[in-house]
Design a protein around this motif. Structure first.
Motif, PDB file in Angstrom:
ATOM      1  N   ILE A 184       0.840  -1.192   0.000  1.00 34.11           N
ATOM      2  CA  ILE A 184       0.000   0.000   0.000  1.00 34.11           C
ATOM      3  C   ILE A 184       0.878   1.246   0.000  1.00 34.11           C
ATOM      4  O   ILE A 184       1.784   1.375   0.826  1.00 34.11           O
ATOM      5  CB  ILE A 184      -0.927  -0.002   1.227  1.00 34.11           C
ATOM      6  CG1 ILE A 184      -1.882  -1.196   1.150  1.00 34.11           C
ATOM      7  CG2 ILE A 184      -1.698   1.312   1.323  1.00 34.11           C
ATOM      8  CD1 ILE A 184      -2.726  -1.373   2.396  1.00 34.11           C
ATOM      9  N   TYR A 185       0.588   2.137  -0.915  1.00 34.12           N
ATOM     10  CA  TYR A 185       1.331   3.392  -1.041  1.00 34.12           C
ATOM     11  C   TYR A 185       0.494   4.506  -0.422  1.00 34.12           C
ATOM     12  O   TYR A 185      -0.562   4.868  -0.943  1.00 34.12           O
ATOM     13  CB  TYR A 185       1.600   3.665  -2.514  1.00 34.12           C
ATOM     14  CG  TYR A 185       2.413   4.896  -2.822  1.00 34.12           C
ATOM     15  CD1 TYR A 185       3.630   5.145  -2.199  1.00 34.12           C
ATOM     16  CD2 TYR A 185       1.968   5.811  -3.786  1.00 34.12           C
ATOM     17  CE1 TYR A 185       4.387   6.263  -2.519  1.00 34.12           C
ATOM     18  CE2 TYR A 185       2.719   6.931  -4.114  1.00 34.12           C
ATOM     19  CZ  TYR A 185       3.922   7.155  -3.474  1.00 34.12           C
ATOM     20  OH  TYR A 185       4.668   8.259  -3.792  1.00 34.12           O
ATOM     21  N   VAL A 186       0.963   5.040   0.705  1.00 37.60           N
ATOM     22  CA  VAL A 186       0.255   6.112   1.393  1.00 37.60           C
ATOM     23  C   VAL A 186       0.719   7.451   0.821  1.00 37.60           C
ATOM     24  O   VAL A 186       1.917   7.721   0.744  1.00 37.60           O
ATOM     25  CB  VAL A 186       0.501   6.048   2.915  1.00 37.60           C
ATOM     26  CG1 VAL A 186      -0.199   7.204   3.620  1.00 37.60           C
ATOM     27  CG2 VAL A 186       0.008   4.714   3.467  1.00 37.60           C
ATOM     28  N   LEU A 187      -0.237   8.261   0.449  1.00 36.73           N
ATOM     29  CA  LEU A 187       0.055   9.509  -0.271  1.00 36.73           C
ATOM     30  C   LEU A 187      -0.465  10.705   0.520  1.00 36.73           C
ATOM     31  O   LEU A 187      -1.603  10.711   0.989  1.00 36.73           O
ATOM     32  CB  LEU A 187      -0.612   9.459  -1.647  1.00 36.73           C
ATOM     33  CG  LEU A 187      -0.245  10.501  -2.701  1.00 36.73           C
ATOM     34  CD1 LEU A 187       1.242  10.471  -2.997  1.00 36.73           C
ATOM     35  CD2 LEU A 187      -1.053  10.254  -3.966  1.00 36.73           C
ATOM     36  N   ALA A 233       6.979   8.578  -9.546  1.00 35.23           N
ATOM     37  CA  ALA A 233       8.410   8.261  -9.547  1.00 35.23           C
ATOM     38  C   ALA A 233       8.834   7.685  -8.203  1.00 35.23           C
ATOM     39  O   ALA A 233       9.616   6.733  -8.131  1.00 35.23           O
ATOM     40  CB  ALA A 233       9.222   9.512  -9.877  1.00 35.23           C
ATOM     41  N   TYR A 234       8.319   8.251  -7.126  1.00 33.22           N
ATOM     42  CA  TYR A 234       8.655   7.765  -5.787  1.00 33.22           C
ATOM     43  C   TYR A 234       8.115   6.358  -5.583  1.00 33.22           C
ATOM     44  O   TYR A 234       8.804   5.481  -5.054  1.00 33.22           O
ATOM     45  CB  TYR A 234       8.077   8.724  -4.748  1.00 33.22           C
ATOM     46  CG  TYR A 234       8.817   8.697  -3.448  1.00 33.22           C
ATOM     47  CD1 TYR A 234       9.937   9.499  -3.241  1.00 33.22           C
ATOM     48  CD2 TYR A 234       8.416   7.864  -2.419  1.00 33.22           C
ATOM     49  CE1 TYR A 234      10.625   9.475  -2.050  1.00 33.22           C
ATOM     50  CE2 TYR A 234       9.095   7.831  -1.222  1.00 33.22           C
ATOM     51  CZ  TYR A 234      10.202   8.642  -1.044  1.00 33.22           C
ATOM     52  OH  TYR A 234      10.885   8.599   0.146  1.00 33.22           O
ATOM     53  N   LEU A 235       6.885   6.136  -6.019  1.00 38.20           N
ATOM     54  CA  LEU A 235       6.266   4.811  -5.924  1.00 38.20           C
ATOM     55  C   LEU A 235       7.076   3.772  -6.691  1.00 38.20           C
ATOM     56  O   LEU A 235       7.356   2.678  -6.171  1.00 38.20           O
ATOM     57  CB  LEU A 235       4.845   4.886  -6.470  1.00 38.20           C
ATOM     58  CG  LEU A 235       4.135   3.556  -6.769  1.00 38.20           C
ATOM     59  CD1 LEU A 235       4.006   2.720  -5.513  1.00 38.20           C
ATOM     60  CD2 LEU A 235       2.767   3.830  -7.380  1.00 38.20           C
ATOM     61  N   ARG A 236       7.473   4.101  -7.898  1.00 37.79           N
ATOM     62  CA  ARG A 236       8.236   3.150  -8.707  1.00 37.79           C
ATOM     63  C   ARG A 236       9.596   2.858  -8.075  1.00 37.79           C
ATOM     64  O   ARG A 236      10.114   1.735  -8.182  1.00 37.79           O
ATOM     65  CB  ARG A 236       8.414   3.685 -10.126  1.00 37.79           C
ATOM     66  CG  ARG A 236       7.120   3.850 -10.913  1.00 37.79           C
ATOM     67  CD  ARG A 236       6.243   2.615 -10.891  1.00 37.79           C
ATOM     68  NE  ARG A 236       5.098   2.716 -11.780  1.00 37.79           N
ATOM     69  CZ  ARG A 236       4.024   1.952 -11.713  1.00 37.79           C
ATOM     70  NH1 ARG A 236       3.943   1.002 -10.778  1.00 37.79           N
ATOM     71  NH2 ARG A 236       3.016   2.093 -12.568  1.00 37.79           N
ATOM     72  N   CYS A 291       3.047  -2.616  -6.130  1.00 34.15           N
ATOM     73  CA  CYS A 291       2.034  -1.880  -5.384  1.00 34.15           C
ATOM     74  C   CYS A 291       0.644  -2.252  -5.889  1.00 34.15           C
ATOM     75  O   CYS A 291       0.404  -2.298  -7.097  1.00 34.15           O
ATOM     76  CB  CYS A 291       2.259  -0.377  -5.534  1.00 34.15           C
ATOM     77  SG  CYS A 291       1.044   0.635  -4.671  1.00 34.15           S
ATOM     78  N   THR A 292      -0.278  -2.485  -4.951  1.00 27.84           N
ATOM     79  CA  THR A 292      -1.631  -2.896  -5.322  1.00 27.84           C
ATOM     80  C   THR A 292      -2.706  -1.918  -4.866  1.00 27.84           C
ATOM     81  O   THR A 292      -3.878  -2.128  -5.171  1.00 27.84           O
ATOM     82  CB  THR A 292      -1.951  -4.285  -4.746  1.00 27.84           C
ATOM     83  OG1 THR A 292      -1.757  -4.261  -3.323  1.00 27.84           O
ATOM     84  CG2 THR A 292      -1.031  -5.346  -5.341  1.00 27.84           C
TER      85      THR A 292
END
Length: 226
Positions: A127-130, A145-148, A158-159
């Motif tokens: 999980i990517y918290v934004l 870019a940060y997620l990748r 990431c799902t």
């Protein structure tokens, strides 16, 4: 929306940029999962942020029946890049629900790389918290870019995206709405769904127009000087 609906997988790995509030989300998620009757373990693997550590709420978590695993339990002020052996319990004991709070940048995320083979065999979600108020990820391009970078470091995919836009005590529904727009833009570009929008319970009525679920929280993490 209940925690088990937003995070239905057995292992939830919570990541995101420093200051996004991922530890607040991880603690609230763990408490709500435990309240539903599950056997929950929370792993505090954040070796990047010295201020907000889930281990600081150890008593609260234990009272709720949550087992806390920390990278540095012996010294509450230490942040060492060492993983506790108990982490394997989360990955190998399929009777527990695991929440992993990992570091907020590719360096912090690297702690999971060595367990990639085990994690990918499990029912997991990354999980990517934004938080749209973090300067480093406030545009879709920067956030992606940060997620990748995190995906490349961990070797995991990431799902789900969680909008946790806030300004600490100065948070307003408008700030959360701003984060919703950023999360939607990131989702369109990456095809990764937005799982929910995190909001203090007092803000929930003002966010009824959002299409994704609201995950209501109460603030558990405080700044050291508060």
């Amino acid at each position: 929306m209940t925690a088990d609906k937003i995070c239905p997988h057995r292992v939830s790995i919570i990541t995101g940029h420093y200051g996004t509030g991922k530890t607040e989300f991880a603690v609230n998620l763990s408490l709500q999962l435990a309240a539903l009757g599950g056997k929950v373990m929370l792993a505090d693997l954040d070796i990047v942020n010295p201020y907000f550590r889930s281990r600081e709420r150890k008593a609260l978590l234990q009272e709720a029946g949550i087992r806390l695993i920390s990278s540095s339990q012996a010294c509450s002020d230490a942040d060492v890049p060492a993983l506790p052996a108990e982490l394997l319990t989360i990955l190998e004991n399929r009777d527990v629900t695991g929440v992993l709070d990992i570091g907020g940048d590719p360096v912090g995320a690297r702690v999971l790389a060595r367990f990639n083979a085990k994690i990918t065999l499990e029912d997991y979600q990354l999980i990517y918290v934004l938080n749209a108020n973090r300067p480093e990820v406030r545009t879709p391009e920067a956030a992606i870019a940060y997620l990748r970078g995190i995906e490349a470091t961990t070797g995991l995919v990431c799902t789900g995206i969680v909008n946790n836009t806030h300004l600490c005590s100065e948070t307003t529904p408008e700030e959360i709405q701003k984060g919703a727009r950023l999360a939607a833009a990131v989702s369109r570009e990456t095809k990764i769904p937005v799982l929910c929008h995190v909001a203090e319970e007092r803000f929930v009525p003002a966010l009824s127009d959002l299409s994704e679920p609201i995950f209501p929280i109460s603030i558990k993490m405080k700044k050291p000087w508060e």
